[in-house]
Design a protein around this motif. Structure first.
Motif, mmCIF file in Angstrom:
data_model
loop_
_atom_site.group_PDB
_atom_site.id
_atom_site.type_symbol
_atom_site.label_atom_id
_atom_site.label_comp_id
_atom_site.label_asym_id
_atom_site.label_seq_id
_atom_site.Cartn_x
_atom_site.Cartn_y
_atom_site.Cartn_z
ATOM 1 N N CYS A 112 1.365 -1.264 -0.115
ATOM 2 C CA CYS A 112 -0.053 -0.013 0.129
ATOM 3 C C CYS A 112 0.641 1.591 -0.033
ATOM 4 C CB CYS A 112 -1.042 -0.459 1.121
ATOM 5 S SG CYS A 112 -0.031 -0.661 2.487
ATOM 6 N N LEU A 114 1.659 5.811 -1.381
ATOM 7 C CA LEU A 114 0.382 6.983 -1.469
ATOM 8 C C LEU A 114 0.269 7.517 -2.617
ATOM 9 C CD1 LEU A 114 1.983 8.869 2.315
ATOM 10 C CD2 LEU A 114 -0.296 7.686 1.710
ATOM 11 N N ASP A 156 2.234 1.759 11.946
ATOM 12 C CA ASP A 156 0.734 2.858 11.970
ATOM 13 C C ASP A 156 -0.615 2.359 11.227
ATOM 14 O OD1 ASP A 156 -1.452 4.866 11.659
ATOM 15 O OD2 ASP A 156 -0.686 5.978 10.389
ATOM 16 N N ASN A 191 -3.709 2.826 11.000
ATOM 17 C CA ASN A 191 -4.576 3.227 10.029
ATOM 18 C C ASN A 191 -4.193 3.801 8.640
ATOM 19 O OD1 ASN A 191 -6.166 3.804 11.967
ATOM 20 N ND2 ASN A 191 -5.470 5.031 12.991
ATOM 21 N N PHE A 192 -2.837 3.691 8.452
ATOM 22 C CA PHE A 192 -2.172 3.727 6.700
ATOM 23 C C PHE A 192 -2.383 2.870 5.710
ATOM 24 C CE2 PHE A 192 1.264 3.154 3.657
ATOM 25 C CZ PHE A 192 1.711 4.373 3.697
ATOM 26 N N HIS A 193 -2.663 1.773 5.890
ATOM 27 C CA HIS A 193 -3.618 0.532 5.235
ATOM 28 C C HIS A 193 -4.570 1.506 4.754
ATOM 29 C CE1 HIS A 193 -3.727 -3.434 2.352
ATOM 30 N NE2 HIS A 193 -5.381 -2.718 2.462
ATOM 31 N N ALA A 194 -5.520 2.001 5.365
ATOM 32 C CA ALA A 194 -6.810 2.891 4.952
ATOM 33 C C ALA A 194 -6.492 3.794 3.830
ATOM 34 C CB ALA A 194 -8.117 2.695 5.948
ATOM 35 N N ARG A 195 -5.221 5.143 4.604
ATOM 36 C CA ARG A 195 -5.156 5.928 3.987
ATOM 37 C C ARG A 195 -4.926 5.373 2.632
ATOM 38 N NH1 ARG A 195 -2.750 7.085 8.851
ATOM 39 N NH2 ARG A 195 -0.561 7.451 7.433
ATOM 40 N N ALA A 196 -3.858 4.638 2.809
ATOM 41 C CA ALA A 196 -3.766 4.931 1.714
ATOM 42 C C ALA A 196 -4.251 4.160 -0.131
ATOM 43 C CB ALA A 196 -2.367 4.013 0.937
ATOM 44 N N GLN A 222 -7.516 4.389 -0.419
ATOM 45 C CA GLN A 222 -8.080 5.943 -0.523
ATOM 46 C C GLN A 222 -7.254 7.008 -1.486
ATOM 47 O OE1 GLN A 222 -8.866 8.525 2.208
ATOM 48 N NE2 GLN A 222 -9.979 6.902 3.606
ATOM 49 N N MET A 223 -6.344 6.501 -2.652
ATOM 50 C CA MET A 223 -5.289 7.400 -3.516
ATOM 51 C C MET A 223 -5.459 6.696 -4.565
ATOM 52 S SD MET A 223 -3.687 9.544 -1.181
ATOM 53 C CE MET A 223 -3.300 9.276 0.490
#
Length: 213
Positions: A153, A155, A203, A205-210, A212-213
């Motif tokens: 995952c 950014l 982190d 939460n990083f997977h969920a943020r990535a 969305q990119m």
């Protein structure tokens, strides 16, 4: 951005497929999987990357401080032109505590990749640029027939490209199963990180943020 690196062959050579939800991104091949330090040829999107082991000359690290030493160095070339290198380094997290991490310079950008064991949830490898996480490699606990699978995952596309190369380096260094041929085998590995400095790199939460990119 999400993608996967999935091993399809493990024998005297090792082959991988790279893909995301839209389809194939490329492939990778270690033609000499029975040897430590064999090269890797990776086709990623429209480019060909070649990773080659470059053993250091004897004594090269002898008089360097621990954090300046480079272990298991690989050079990186894109379409025949040098573009970077990868190695293992060490970092201190206390007076008696040290850990290793992977360092990569690619197109003059420096990446650092750390290993964090999550027990039954697998192993994650957060990747940073100047202290900011830009990508992550995720490896499950179960491996069937010595065929490793990784979820990546990132950014952005630049970080995804870096994660793909670091993933192949990681597999060559730690999960190669060189020369082994397995049928109907299941391997389970549980690893839990207790070092506070390393645990802080993860982190959840990083997977969920990535994604969305």
């Amino acid at each position: 951005m999400l993608c996967e690196v999935k091993q399809t062959v493990n024998a005297l050579h090792a082959a991988f497929e790279l893909f995301n939800a839209d389809g194939a991104l490329g492939d990778a091949l270690f033609p000499d999987n029975f040897l430590f330090g064999g090269p890797c040829v990776c086709h990623y999107r429209q480019s060909e990357f070649v990773l080659c082991y470059r053993p250091a000359s004897p004594g090269r690290n002898l008089f360097r401080g621990a954090e300046d030493r480079a272990w298991v160095p690989y050079s990186i070339a894109m379409n025949g032109e040098p573009c970077g290198w990868i190695c293992e380094k060490e970092q201190s997290s206390g007076f008696f505590s040290r850990f290793s991490y992977s360092f990569m310079e690619l197109f003059e950008t420096e990446y650092e990749m750390y290993r964090v064991g999550l027990g039954k949830d697998g192993i994650v490898y957060p990747i940073f640029v100047k202290g900011r996480q830009v990508a992550q490699i995720e490896k499950p606990t179960v491996v069937r027939n010595n065929l490793d699978e990784y979820k990546l995952c990132s950014l952005n596309e630049e970080a995804q490209r870096a994660a793909v190369l670091l993933c192949l380096y990681l597999d060559a260094r730690a999960f190669a199963h060189r020369g082994q041929i397995a049928r109907s085998s299941v391997e389970k590995t549980f690893f839990l990180t207790t070092n506070k400095t390393l645990k802080a790199k993860y982190d959840p939460n990083f997977h969920a943020r990535a994604a969305q990119m």
